[in-house]
Enzyme design. Structure first.
Site, short mmCIF file in Angstrom:
data_model
loop_
_atom_site.label_atom_id
_atom_site.label_comp_id
_atom_site.label_asym_id
_atom_site.label_seq_id
_atom_site.Cartn_x
_atom_site.Cartn_y
_atom_site.Cartn_z
N TYR A 1 -1.48 0.05 10.08
CA TYR A 1 -1.75 -0.61 8.80
C TYR A 1 -0.54 -0.46 7.87
CZ TYR A 1 -3.49 -0.84 4.00
OH TYR A 1 -3.63 -1.12 2.67
N LYS B 1 2.41 -3.24 6.46
CA LYS B 1 2.77 -3.45 5.06
C LYS B 1 4.27 -3.25 4.85
CE LYS B 1 -1.43 -3.95 3.18
NZ LYS B 1 -1.88 -5.18 2.55
N SER C 1 0.84 -1.21 0.00
CA SER C 1 0.00 0.00 0.00
C SER C 1 0.86 1.25 0.00
CB SER C 1 -0.85 -0.02 1.27
OG SER C 1 -1.40 1.25 1.50
#
Ligand code: UDP
Length: 322
Positions: A140, A144, A116
């Protein structure tokens, strides 16, 4: 080729499966916590299971002689990742390591990972190139980034080759209107705006209008889910030929503000869309726009759809599932 697709019943995973089954044998592994089984193309084999279930995963690899993995099964909500980082690290990292270890055990040495643009945090330079510093500002993005780094160590140690695709903002639905975005608790901009157009919500709350951008609202780079799906096919072919661990931005390089997106939705749906200005959402960078040149030049991908088409296709889909 025999491809295992984790999270293949989710929004992006199911669109990738729809493309992959045209040329490959596809096995989808999804726990259906967030996915929709009916989204999985009927040409794919579907197995319901969790990535924490190492035994089941091992059996699957042995039985189906998997050759390559596409790993979509991650949690992906910035807001939630603030409230519940352990959920994000547990699934996106610990379960991810499980998958990698089962791959190594079964001599599978290729993986395409859904990364991402959240790995960049608040970018210092726009458009963002892959060499930009990685400095995520939410768990988040952190999950990643760490997973991408783990993939590099696994390359050195176990010769595992990977391509990490750093998606920007994914939108749209399949061209035949058979699958699209359907989340239990929707948090994404375009689906929420379209819900307002359908009178399923009263208004769209704009999270902050005093950012240092042209109209004060955040700017994002939207990319069509079918273009993302095709990027996976391109990455698959490229990885097979080149066998090098790489990370790429997947965006169009065009930025649209939240207000611009809402205006486009008004034009396309021909509906009134009420707006309420709300406070900023924690963890939202003001501007995220990709420089997708590296993926385009090295891998040969090119997007087919623009923002209007993304909204049109999403609108067709939302009217259908209303
Ligand atoms: N956004 C908004 N209202 C909403 C949902 C999103 O103003 O109800 C904004 C959000 O602050 C961000 C942009 O729209 O600037 C895109 O958010 P989304 O959640 O769709 O994707 P993200 O960029 O978080 O991956």
């Amino acid at each position: 080729m025999k491809i295992l697709v984790t999270g293949g019943a989710g929004y992006i995973g199911s669109h990738a499966v729809k493309e992959l089954v045209k040329e490959h044998e596809v096995i989808v592994y999804d726990n259906l916590e967030l996915g929709n089984k009916e989204f999985v193309d009927e040409k794919a084999i579907f197995i319901q299971g969790d990535l924490s279930d190492t035994k089941k995963l091992n059996e699957l690899f042995e039985e189906h002689k998997i050759e390559i993995v596409m790993h979509f099964a991650n949690y992906a909500l910035v807001g939630e990742s603030f409230e519940n980082p352990s959920k994000y690290f547990e699934n996106n990292l610990v379960n991810g390591f499980n998958l990698l270890d089962v791959m190594i055990k079964n001599n599978v040495n290729k993986i395409i990972f859904s990364s991402s643009c959240a790995v960049y945090g608040i970018p210092k330079e726009i458009p963002i190139i892959e060499k930009h510093t990685l400095n995520p500002i939410n768990s988040y993005g952190e999950s990643k980034m760490v997973f991408e780094r783990v993939l590099r160590y696994y390359d050195t140690a176990y010769n595992l080759k990977s391509i990490s695709l750093r998606y920007f903002n994914v939108a749209g639905a399949s061209l035949d209107n058979s699958i699209g975005e359907k989340h239990k608790d929707e948090t994404h901009l375009i689906p929420i705006v379209l819900d307002v157009a359908l009178n399923k919500r009263d208004n769209i709350k704009i999270f902050g209008e005093d950012y240092d951008t042209k109209d004060g609202t955040c700017i994002r780079d939207f990319v069509h889910v079918v273009d993302i799906a095709k990027a996976h096919l391109d990455a698959l072919n490229y990885l097979g030929k080149n066998m090098q661990t790489k990370s790429y931005n997947i965006g169009t390089g065009q930025g649209y503000s939240v207000k611009e997106v809402i205006d486009l939705c008004r034009q396309i749906t021909k509906k009134e869309i009420n707006v309420v200005i709300d406070k900023k959402r924690e963890g939202d960078p003001p501007m995220l726009v990709a420089d997708p040149k590296r993926f385009k030049e090295e891998v040969g991908w090119k997007e087919q759809f623009n923002i209007n088409e993304m909204i049109e296709h999403a609108w067709n889909w939302h009217q259908k599932i209303n």
